[in-house]
Design a protein around this motif. Structure first.
Motif, PDB file in Angstrom:
ATOM      1  N   VAL A 100       0.809  -1.378   0.072  1.00 30.45           N
ATOM      2  CA  VAL A 100       0.169  -0.036   0.147  1.00 30.45           C
ATOM      3  C   VAL A 100       0.730   1.305  -0.016  1.00 30.45           C
ATOM      4  O   VAL A 100       2.013   1.078   0.496  1.00 30.45           O
ATOM      5  CB  VAL A 100      -1.013  -0.018   1.194  1.00 30.45           C
ATOM      6  N   GLN A 101       0.138   2.292  -0.701  1.00 33.41           N
ATOM      7  CA  GLN A 101       1.042   3.494  -0.518  1.00 33.41           C
ATOM      8  C   GLN A 101       0.822   4.301   0.765  1.00 33.41           C
ATOM      9  O   GLN A 101      -0.012   4.230   1.466  1.00 33.41           O
ATOM     10  CB  GLN A 101       0.728   4.295  -1.527  1.00 33.41           C
ATOM     11  N   ALA A 102       1.863   5.066   1.084  1.00 30.17           N
ATOM     12  CA  ALA A 102       2.059   5.848   2.355  1.00 30.17           C
ATOM     13  C   ALA A 102       0.737   6.812   2.481  1.00 30.17           C
ATOM     14  O   ALA A 102       0.424   7.327   1.372  1.00 30.17           O
ATOM     15  CB  ALA A 102       3.310   6.710   2.459  1.00 30.17           C
ATOM     16  N   GLY A 103       0.191   6.625   3.466  1.00 34.56           N
ATOM     17  CA  GLY A 103      -0.900   7.487   3.772  1.00 34.56           C
ATOM     18  C   GLY A 103      -2.268   6.554   3.603  1.00 34.56           C
ATOM     19  O   GLY A 103      -3.255   7.120   3.892  1.00 34.56           O
ATOM     20  N   GLY A 104      -2.268   5.457   2.920  1.00 34.43           N
ATOM     21  CA  GLY A 104      -3.216   4.587   2.786  1.00 34.43           C
ATOM     22  C   GLY A 104      -3.691   3.771   3.933  1.00 34.43           C
ATOM     23  O   GLY A 104      -3.033   4.001   5.222  1.00 34.43           O
ATOM     24  N   SER A 105      -4.682   2.880   3.859  1.00 36.04           N
ATOM     25  CA  SER A 105      -5.294   1.982   5.047  1.00 36.04           C
ATOM     26  C   SER A 105      -5.035   0.769   4.387  1.00 36.04           C
ATOM     27  O   SER A 105      -5.123   0.221   3.158  1.00 36.04           O
ATOM     28  CB  SER A 105      -6.694   2.523   5.333  1.00 36.04           C
ATOM     29  N   LEU A 106      -5.193  -0.069   5.582  1.00 41.63           N
ATOM     30  CA  LEU A 106      -5.352  -1.788   5.242  1.00 41.63           C
ATOM     31  C   LEU A 106      -5.860  -2.312   6.683  1.00 41.63           C
ATOM     32  O   LEU A 106      -5.660  -1.733   7.721  1.00 41.63           O
ATOM     33  CB  LEU A 106      -3.756  -2.220   5.237  1.00 41.63           C
TER      34      LEU A 106
ATOM     35  N   THR B 207       1.975 -12.129   8.123  1.00 41.54           N
ATOM     36  CA  THR B 207       1.363 -11.468   6.743  1.00 41.54           C
ATOM     37  C   THR B 207       2.263 -10.132   6.578  1.00 41.54           C
ATOM     38  O   THR B 207       2.469  -9.600   7.392  1.00 41.54           O
ATOM     39  CB  THR B 207      -0.101 -11.143   6.810  1.00 41.54           C
ATOM     40  N   GLN B 208       2.447 -10.186   5.175  1.00 44.62           N
ATOM     41  CA  GLN B 208       3.550  -9.032   5.042  1.00 44.62           C
ATOM     42  C   GLN B 208       2.792  -7.850   4.579  1.00 44.62           C
ATOM     43  O   GLN B 208       1.645  -7.646   3.789  1.00 44.62           O
ATOM     44  CB  GLN B 208       4.349  -9.458   3.709  1.00 44.62           C
ATOM     45  N   VAL B 209       3.084  -6.588   5.262  1.00 42.35           N
ATOM     46  CA  VAL B 209       2.608  -5.332   4.963  1.00 42.35           C
ATOM     47  C   VAL B 209       3.902  -4.479   4.476  1.00 42.35           C
ATOM     48  O   VAL B 209       4.662  -4.471   5.144  1.00 42.35           O
ATOM     49  CB  VAL B 209       2.134  -4.712   6.357  1.00 42.35           C
ATOM     50  N   THR B 210       3.697  -4.059   3.610  1.00 42.73           N
ATOM     51  CA  THR B 210       4.605  -3.005   2.759  1.00 42.73           C
ATOM     52  C   THR B 210       4.161  -1.762   2.434  1.00 42.73           C
ATOM     53  O   THR B 210       2.947  -1.663   1.631  1.00 42.73           O
ATOM     54  CB  THR B 210       5.184  -3.596   1.591  1.00 42.73           C
ATOM     55  N   VAL B 211       4.753  -0.714   2.991  1.00 43.14           N
ATOM     56  CA  VAL B 211       4.166   0.532   2.734  1.00 43.14           C
ATOM     57  C   VAL B 211       5.089   1.276   1.788  1.00 43.14           C
ATOM     58  O   VAL B 211       6.355   1.315   2.138  1.00 43.14           O
ATOM     59  CB  VAL B 211       3.991   1.411   4.001  1.00 43.14           C
ATOM     60  N   SER B 212       4.840   1.675   0.665  1.00 48.62           N
ATOM     61  CA  SER B 212       5.823   2.571  -0.149  1.00 48.62           C
ATOM     62  C   SER B 212       5.683   3.942  -0.221  1.00 48.62           C
ATOM     63  O   SER B 212       4.604   4.421   0.292  1.00 48.62           O
ATOM     64  CB  SER B 212       5.446   2.014  -1.696  1.00 48.62           C
ATOM     65  N   SER B 213       6.864   4.853  -0.372  1.00 48.54           N
ATOM     66  CA  SER B 213       6.731   6.191   0.168  1.00 48.54           C
ATOM     67  C   SER B 213       6.460   6.684  -1.208  1.00 48.54           C
ATOM     68  O   SER B 213       6.224   6.290  -2.474  1.00 48.54           O
ATOM     69  CB  SER B 213       8.096   6.521   0.458  1.00 48.54           C
TER      70      SER B 213
ATOM     71  N   ASN C  58      -4.512   3.093   9.422  1.00 51.09           N
ATOM     72  CA  ASN C  58      -4.857   4.107   8.848  1.00 51.09           C
ATOM     73  C   ASN C  58      -3.673   4.936   8.794  1.00 51.09           C
ATOM     74  O   ASN C  58      -2.723   4.700   9.530  1.00 51.09           O
ATOM     75  CB  ASN C  58      -5.899   4.948   9.376  1.00 51.09           C
ATOM     76  N   SER C  59      -3.466   5.976   7.831  1.00 51.58           N
ATOM     77  CA  SER C  59      -2.506   6.563   7.762  1.00 51.58           C
ATOM     78  C   SER C  59      -0.975   6.018   7.775  1.00 51.58           C
ATOM     79  O   SER C  59       0.015   6.457   8.487  1.00 51.58           O
ATOM     80  CB  SER C  59      -2.363   7.763   8.834  1.00 51.58           C
ATOM     81  N   LEU C  60      -0.823   4.897   6.808  1.00 51.68           N
ATOM     82  CA  LEU C  60       0.449   4.004   7.200  1.00 51.68           C
ATOM     83  C   LEU C  60       1.651   4.831   6.596  1.00 51.68           C
ATOM     84  O   LEU C  60       1.715   5.747   5.592  1.00 51.68           O
ATOM     85  CB  LEU C  60       0.015   3.080   6.065  1.00 51.68           C
ATOM     86  N   LYS C  61       2.634   4.434   7.194  1.00 50.35           N
ATOM     87  CA  LYS C  61       4.094   5.165   6.910  1.00 50.35           C
ATOM     88  C   LYS C  61       4.740   4.130   6.335  1.00 50.35           C
ATOM     89  O   LYS C  61       4.841   2.764   6.807  1.00 50.35           O
ATOM     90  CB  LYS C  61       4.506   5.541   8.171  1.00 50.35           C
TER      91      LYS C  61
END
Length: 122
Positions: free
Chosen positions: A12-18, A116-122, A83-86
């Protein structure tokens, strides 16, 4: 034996939710607490949030105000709304459950999911 099955990890992109979910199955008497931990590459596993049978909740300071943990006792399921993922939230997220397998106080279990993998892209 208690088994935990997690789902919801993604890129997910930065600022997104999961949203993550984890369901416990198998043989157990109680699930006293359920929670989420995470482990980033080269770092130790750390608590993200946990919730006990009475609804008491703990959050890591780094996620307060952004993540919400909840629990459905009837479904033996714990959820983590993020929310607001970094980018620094990138990690493998592990579900954890602790309780008693039987009526005996000696039957404590402490079980982990597969992650489970969570990846936050900048």
């Amino acid at each position: 034996q208690v088994q935990l099955v997690e789902s919801g990890g993604a890129l997910v992109q930065a600022g997104g939710s999961l949203s993550l979910s984890c369901t416990a199955s198998g043989s157990f008497f109680t699930i006293n607490s359920m929670g989420w931990y995470r482990q980033a590459p080269g770092k130790q596993r750390e608590l993200v949030a946990d919730i006990n049978l009475g609804g008491g909740i703990n959050y890591a300071d780094s996620v307060k105000g952004r993540f919400t943990i909840s629990r459905d006792n009837a479904k033996n399921t714990v959820y983590l709304q993020m929310n607001s993922l970094k980018p620094e939230d990138t990690a493998v997220y592990y579900c954890n459950a602790r309780g008693y397998a039987t009526h005996s106080t000696y039957s404590v279990y402490d079980t982990w999911g597969q992650g489970t993998q969570v990846t936050v892209s900048s």
